[in-house]
Scaffold this motif. Structure first.
Motif, PDB file in Angstrom:
ATOM      1  N   LYS A  32      -9.682  -1.045   0.381  1.00  0.00           N
ATOM      2  CA  LYS A  32      -8.857  -0.949   1.594  1.00  0.00           C
ATOM      3  C   LYS A  32      -7.494  -0.372   1.238  1.00  0.00           C
ATOM      4  O   LYS A  32      -6.805  -0.876   0.349  1.00  0.00           O
ATOM      5  N   ALA A  33      -7.123   0.680   1.942  1.00  0.00           N
ATOM      6  CA  ALA A  33      -5.843   1.340   1.691  1.00  0.00           C
ATOM      7  C   ALA A  33      -4.740   0.738   2.550  1.00  0.00           C
ATOM      8  O   ALA A  33      -4.960   0.364   3.707  1.00  0.00           O
ATOM      9  N   PHE A  34      -3.544   0.671   1.972  1.00  0.00           N
ATOM     10  CA  PHE A  34      -2.353   0.198   2.681  1.00  0.00           C
ATOM     11  C   PHE A  34      -1.225   1.199   2.479  1.00  0.00           C
ATOM     12  O   PHE A  34      -0.992   1.664   1.358  1.00  0.00           O
ATOM     13  N   ALA A  35      -0.538   1.524   3.578  1.00  0.00           N
ATOM     14  CA  ALA A  35       0.617   2.410   3.517  1.00  0.00           C
ATOM     15  C   ALA A  35       1.856   1.573   3.229  1.00  0.00           C
ATOM     16  O   ALA A  35       2.092   0.549   3.869  1.00  0.00           O
ATOM     17  N   VAL A  36       2.661   2.015   2.255  1.00  0.00           N
ATOM     18  CA  VAL A  36       3.774   1.200   1.764  1.00  0.00           C
ATOM     19  C   VAL A  36       5.107   1.924   1.914  1.00  0.00           C
ATOM     20  O   VAL A  36       5.249   3.097   1.560  1.00  0.00           O
ATOM     21  N   ILE A  85       3.390  -4.617   1.283  1.00  0.00           N
ATOM     22  CA  ILE A  85       2.555  -5.179   0.216  1.00  0.00           C
ATOM     23  C   ILE A  85       2.025  -6.549   0.628  1.00  0.00           C
ATOM     24  O   ILE A  85       0.859  -6.876   0.419  1.00  0.00           O
ATOM     25  N   ASP A  86       2.884  -7.336   1.255  1.00  0.00           N
ATOM     26  CA  ASP A  86       2.485  -8.681   1.684  1.00  0.00           C
ATOM     27  C   ASP A  86       1.330  -8.647   2.676  1.00  0.00           C
ATOM     28  O   ASP A  86       0.585  -9.626   2.803  1.00  0.00           O
ATOM     29  N   ALA A  87       1.169  -7.522   3.372  1.00  0.00           N
ATOM     30  CA  ALA A  87       0.129  -7.418   4.402  1.00  0.00           C
ATOM     31  C   ALA A  87      -1.283  -7.508   3.839  1.00  0.00           C
ATOM     32  O   ALA A  87      -2.244  -7.707   4.590  1.00  0.00           O
ATOM     33  N   ILE A  88      -1.429  -7.393   2.522  1.00  0.00           N
ATOM     34  CA  ILE A  88      -2.782  -7.473   1.941  1.00  0.00           C
ATOM     35  C   ILE A  88      -3.306  -8.905   1.902  1.00  0.00           C
ATOM     36  O   ILE A  88      -4.513  -9.109   1.731  1.00  0.00           O
ATOM     37  N   ALA A  89      -2.427  -9.901   2.068  1.00  0.00           N
ATOM     38  CA  ALA A  89      -2.805 -11.303   1.848  1.00  0.00           C
ATOM     39  C   ALA A  89      -4.122 -11.703   2.508  1.00  0.00           C
ATOM     40  O   ALA A  89      -5.014 -12.270   1.856  1.00  0.00           O
ATOM     41  N   PRO A  90      -4.332 -11.437   3.827  1.00  0.00           N
ATOM     42  CA  PRO A  90      -5.585 -11.869   4.445  1.00  0.00           C
ATOM     43  C   PRO A  90      -6.817 -11.130   3.938  1.00  0.00           C
ATOM     44  O   PRO A  90      -7.944 -11.594   4.121  1.00  0.00           O
ATOM     45  N   TYR A  91      -6.589  -9.971   3.302  1.00  0.00           N
ATOM     46  CA  TYR A  91      -7.710  -9.165   2.813  1.00  0.00           C
ATOM     47  C   TYR A  91      -8.163  -9.573   1.412  1.00  0.00           C
ATOM     48  O   TYR A  91      -9.230  -9.148   0.959  1.00  0.00           O
ATOM     49  N   LEU A 141      -5.796   0.045  -2.306  1.00  0.00           N
ATOM     50  CA  LEU A 141      -5.146   1.297  -2.663  1.00  0.00           C
ATOM     51  C   LEU A 141      -3.801   1.316  -1.959  1.00  0.00           C
ATOM     52  O   LEU A 141      -3.724   1.120  -0.747  1.00  0.00           O
ATOM     53  N   PHE A 142      -2.749   1.520  -2.736  1.00  0.00           N
ATOM     54  CA  PHE A 142      -1.400   1.559  -2.177  1.00  0.00           C
ATOM     55  C   PHE A 142      -0.914   2.995  -2.138  1.00  0.00           C
ATOM     56  O   PHE A 142      -0.739   3.632  -3.170  1.00  0.00           O
ATOM     57  N   ASP A 143      -0.711   3.487  -0.921  1.00  0.00           N
ATOM     58  CA  ASP A 143      -0.259   4.854  -0.695  1.00  0.00           C
ATOM     59  C   ASP A 143       1.082   4.788   0.034  1.00  0.00           C
ATOM     60  O   ASP A 143       1.437   3.763   0.615  1.00  0.00           O
TER      61      ASP A 143
END
Length: 219
Positions: free
Chosen positions: A105-109, A115-121, A129-131
């Motif tokens: 799962k990609a996250f836009a940073v 970054i904290d938004a990944i917690a539930p995932y 993936l951090f983009d």
């Protein structure tokens, strides 16, 4: 642990050969009409066969529905699905269950909260993936050639498996690896001579820069 390296947005035999020759652990194929790196699933399947057994094939989608994913998975039999849109935790779980494939799962940073938004995932997605967040006006969620403050990743817990992406190239990969020590890296526009046009010399140069940086870290 060896560094995973994903060359993403591949469309040609020559670029794929350069990625494999350099030692890519993952090769990415993008299925998003607005991207200059968009590829037909059947063509991706042909290239995927060349890479089979040498690198893991990743199918990159953006908020794709089941019908679209069905066609992609049937056409290219990827090793992993990368969800690069606004997929919810529930959607990630649905995709994993439907295809029996690992999901990245990609996250836009742009800031720490991203970054904290990944917690539930965590525990649902197999990898992150951090983009960088796309520039204003861009229709592309990734491949924009922009980076974010890599120091934001230093607080990640060690069990979080991720790939660093966004604006990487041969000139800055040493600094990126020094600051973040990521399990994996992902590059697309940084090895292109024009949007969507992979450059064999740039791919080779990137791998040489990675080797130099990792040798320095080991010294």
């Amino acid at each position: 642990m060896a560094l995973d390296i994903k060359i993403c947005g591949l469309k040609t035999d020559e670029a794929l050969a350069a990625a494999l020759a350099g030692g890519a652990s993952h090769v990415g194929f993008i299925f998003f009409q607005k991207s200059p790196r968009n590829i037909n699933p059947l063509e991706a399947g042909r290239l995927r066969e060349i890479a089979r057994g040498r690198a893991k094939a990743v199918a990159v989608t953006v908020d794709a529905d089941d019908q679209t994913l069905d066609h992609i998975v049937a056409s290219m039999t990827p090793d992993m699905l990368q969800l690069h849109g606004h997929e919810t935790v529930e959607r990630v779980a649905e995709v994993k269950a439907r295809y029996g494939l690992p999901v990245m799962k990609a996250f836009a940073v742009r800031e720490a909260a991203d970054i904290d938004a990944i917690a539930p995932y965590i525990g649902v997605a197999d990898r992150f993936l951090f983009d960088a967040k796309p520039p204003l006006g861009s229709e592309l969620p990734g491949g924009n050639g922009v980076s974010f403050d890599w120091r934001l990743l230093t607080g990640l817990e060690s069990q979080v498996d991720y790939m660093l992406s966004g604006g990487l190239n041969a000139a800055n990969i040493g600094e990126a690896l020094r600051l973040t020590n990521p399990p994996g890296i992902d590059i697309s526009s940084g090895v292109e001579s024009a949007p969507g046009v992979k450059d064999v010399a740039l791919i080779d140069g990137f791998f040489r820069a990675v080797r130099a940086a990792t040798d320095n870290r080991a010294a």
